[in-house]
Design an enzyme around this catalytic site. Structure first.
Site, PDB file in Angstrom:
ATOM      1  N   ASN A  10       0.825  -1.056   0.007  1.00  0.00           N
ATOM      2  CA  ASN A  10       0.086  -0.022  -0.051  1.00  0.00           C
ATOM      3  C   ASN A  10       0.829   1.395   0.131  1.00  0.00           C
ATOM      4  O   ASN A  10       1.514   1.617   1.081  1.00  0.00           O
ATOM      5  CB  ASN A  10      -0.961  -0.138   1.276  1.00  0.00           C
ATOM      6  CG  ASN A  10      -1.801   1.116   1.222  1.00  0.00           C
ATOM      7  OD1 ASN A  10      -1.809   1.918   0.532  1.00  0.00           O
ATOM      8  ND2 ASN A  10      -2.896   1.204   2.278  1.00  0.00           N
ATOM      9  N   ARG A  93      -2.717  -1.855  -3.607  1.00  0.00           N
ATOM     10  CA  ARG A  93      -3.591  -0.995  -3.445  1.00  0.00           C
ATOM     11  C   ARG A  93      -3.874  -0.136  -4.315  1.00  0.00           C
ATOM     12  O   ARG A  93      -2.601   0.569  -4.419  1.00  0.00           O
ATOM     13  CB  ARG A  93      -4.000  -0.714  -1.899  1.00  0.00           C
ATOM     14  CG  ARG A  93      -5.059   0.062  -1.696  1.00  0.00           C
ATOM     15  CD  ARG A  93      -5.109   0.736  -0.166  1.00  0.00           C
ATOM     16  NE  ARG A  93      -6.223   1.671  -0.090  1.00  0.00           N
ATOM     17  CZ  ARG A  93      -6.238   2.673   0.571  1.00  0.00           C
ATOM     18  NH1 ARG A  93      -5.322   3.126   0.937  1.00  0.00           N
ATOM     19  NH2 ARG A  93      -7.592   3.117   0.423  1.00  0.00           N
ATOM     20  N   HIS A 182     -13.120   2.798  -0.180  1.00  0.00           N
ATOM     21  CA  HIS A 182     -13.163   1.858   0.848  1.00  0.00           C
ATOM     22  C   HIS A 182     -13.780   0.730   0.457  1.00  0.00           C
ATOM     23  O   HIS A 182     -14.049  -0.127   1.056  1.00  0.00           O
ATOM     24  CB  HIS A 182     -13.894   2.423   2.028  1.00  0.00           C
ATOM     25  CG  HIS A 182     -13.426   3.415   2.863  1.00  0.00           C
ATOM     26  ND1 HIS A 182     -14.024   4.152   3.639  1.00  0.00           N
ATOM     27  CD2 HIS A 182     -12.053   3.692   3.199  1.00  0.00           C
ATOM     28  CE1 HIS A 182     -13.360   5.071   4.253  1.00  0.00           C
ATOM     29  NE2 HIS A 182     -12.124   4.844   4.140  1.00  0.00           N
ATOM     30  N   ARG A 243     -12.987  15.340   7.366  1.00  0.00           N
ATOM     31  CA  ARG A 243     -13.643  15.697   6.194  1.00  0.00           C
ATOM     32  C   ARG A 243     -15.142  15.927   6.560  1.00  0.00           C
ATOM     33  O   ARG A 243     -15.594  15.394   7.450  1.00  0.00           O
ATOM     34  CB  ARG A 243     -13.715  14.474   5.315  1.00  0.00           C
ATOM     35  CG  ARG A 243     -12.284  14.215   4.536  1.00  0.00           C
ATOM     36  CD  ARG A 243     -12.397  13.190   3.308  1.00  0.00           C
ATOM     37  NE  ARG A 243     -11.087  12.585   3.269  1.00  0.00           N
ATOM     38  CZ  ARG A 243     -10.922  11.219   3.202  1.00  0.00           C
ATOM     39  NH1 ARG A 243     -11.918  10.608   3.700  1.00  0.00           N
ATOM     40  NH2 ARG A 243      -9.846  10.866   2.891  1.00  0.00           N
ATOM     41  N   GLU A 386      -8.272  -5.237   5.105  1.00  0.00           N
ATOM     42  CA  GLU A 386      -8.079  -4.879   3.693  1.00  0.00           C
ATOM     43  C   GLU A 386      -6.953  -5.639   2.910  1.00  0.00           C
ATOM     44  O   GLU A 386      -6.961  -6.149   1.869  1.00  0.00           O
ATOM     45  CB  GLU A 386      -7.949  -3.477   3.641  1.00  0.00           C
ATOM     46  CG  GLU A 386      -9.305  -2.671   3.776  1.00  0.00           C
ATOM     47  CD  GLU A 386      -9.168  -1.359   3.899  1.00  0.00           C
ATOM     48  OE1 GLU A 386      -8.668  -0.896   5.043  1.00  0.00           O
ATOM     49  OE2 GLU A 386      -9.317  -0.286   2.936  1.00  0.00           O
TER      50      GLU A 386
END
Ligand code: AMP
Length: 402
Positions: A10, A93, A182, A243, A386
């Site tokens: 990643n 990823r 996601h 956010r 993940e």
């Protein structure tokens, strides 16, 4: 010798997270992280899980190439070198696959070009992901490199959910639509939730609430995503750590015209200085709880706004799905913050959604039910993984041929 190992990478702009997994029995062999790549103070933290040891290296790593070579050296010290014939593939990823990549994909030059073409819609992430892939390709050119896209799981969304109600030609020209993010987590968690219920994913409708520092909800019908809360970028939807989530776009015009803010300032405001942090100066849910307990009104209001938005999405996705079999909480907040789970479903008993206080309070590592005995809709905590999902998708693609 059968190749059953997958290295998952990643790659961020100045970081490289990695895990080495053995897919024979889905075990983790090593995990690690390189931070501050390109600075003098780079740091590599490596943990070998077969020997239970962590090593740390501090010192400059000029670029991703140097970082990956340092990782390879650490793995080699544990007898897990990247030149091992047991390594089947490297899984990467990749944040944005646009509408083009609906599946994990073995990388070749055409795939690299396509990921590059998506940079304008993912300027923060895709360049770093590409660097990671190119670096790994240079190190092991003979090995399959597989790109696993954060957006892929959401490409099954119907056009009614994926399109914004703006001028269609403008939207098409600039590829403006809802992509969702996601996805690897939503795919893993929705499937793991079906498993927890002892049912096939095709037979189950699930609402997944991925609540971490970034947060998103999804509606999954029979294993396929039909709606998700993040949109063109990860800014849309739930209130997150920093956010804003959903917002009237006219606020942006107002801040520019009346507030005199530049485009970049508004971008930073909405992505980095909003959400829980913007509301109360704190984005860690543990600290927010602590402050609420001390009577801090700002923290209380931030929490209430967060929960109100979450509830709206639960209701919306209930309506989108029509029938809901399960709701799953995952990621840092979803897995650990029992008080958030309780507040999110408080008052929704009429919809068949409830949390059993005692079950909810039990801390545990695995997937578990927290709804009351005999509840119509199963409510679960399902830890996301993940890296395991990327490794599984990678291995499924290259199998034993790698
Ligand atoms: P993630 O992005 O999935 O790593 O989630 C990170 C967030 O999880 C942090 O910002 C924390 O707010 C939250 N978190 C982690 N542990 C806890 C906990 N025990 N209680 C409440 N929130 C937590």
């Amino acid at each position: 010798m059968t190749a059953t190992r997958v290295l998952v990478l990643n790659s961020g702009s100045s970081s490289l997270k990695y895990q080495l997994l053995d897919m024979r029995d889905a075990t983790r062999l090593a995990v690690g992280l390189v931070e501050r790549i390109g600075e003098r103070t780079s740091r590599l933290q490596h943990t070998c899980l077969t020997a239970e040891g962590t090593r740390e290296h501090n010192g400059p790593l000029a670029d991703h190439d140097a970082a990956l070579k340092a990782v390879a050296e650490e793995l080699a010290k544990d007898g897990l070198g990247l030149d091992s014939p047991e390594l089947a593939a490297i899984g990467h990823r990749v944040v944005h696959g646009g509408m083009f990549f609906t599946e994990p994909t073995v990388v070749d030059s055409a795939v690299l070009t396509e990921i590059e073409r998506l940079i304008p819609v993912a300027p923060l992430h895709n360049p770093a992901n590409l660097t990671g892939i190119r670096t790994a390709m240079a190190l092991r050119p003979d090995l399959p490199q597989v790109a696993v896209f954060d957006t892929a799981f959401h490409t099954t969304m119907p056009e009614s959910a994926a399109r914004y109600a703006i001028d269609a030609r403008t939207a098409d020209r600039y590829r403006v639509r809802r992509y969702g993010f996601h996805g690897t987590s939503h795919a893993y968690v929705s499937r793991a939730t079906a498993e927890l219920l002892g049912r096939a994913p095709e037979d189950v409708n699930v609402i997944v609430l991925h609540l971490g520092n970034g947060a998103s909800a999804s509606a999954v019908r029979g294993g396929r995503c039909v709606d998700t809360s993040m949109g063109f970028t990860p800014l849309e939807g739930l209130v997150m750590g920093t956010r804003s989530g959903d917002l009237d776009p006219a606020v942006i015009f107002h801040l520019q015209r009346v507030g005199g803010m530049s485009m970049d300032e508004v971008d930073t405001l909405l992505n980095k200085k909003s959400g829980l942090f913007g509301l109360c100066g704190e984005n860690d849910m543990r600290e927010i709880r602590h402050r609420m307990e001390e009577g801090d009104d700002g923290a209380r209001l931030a929490f209430e706004i967060y929960i109100h938005r979450l509830k709206k999405y639960v209701g919306a996705y209930y309506a989108v799905l029509g029938t809901v079999d399960a709701l799953a909480f995952t990621a840092g907040v979803g897995e650990n913050a029992a008080f958030v789970r309780e507040a999110a479903l408080d008052g929704l008993e009429g919809l068949g959604l409830a949390v059993d206080r005692e079950r909810n309070a039990v801390r545990g590592d695995g997937a578990r039910l927290i709804s009351p005995e005999g509840a119509r809709i199963a409510v679960a905590v399902v830890p996301t993984d993940e890296e395991m999902e990327i490794a599984a998708q990678t291995y499924a693609l290259v199998g034993k041929d790698g």
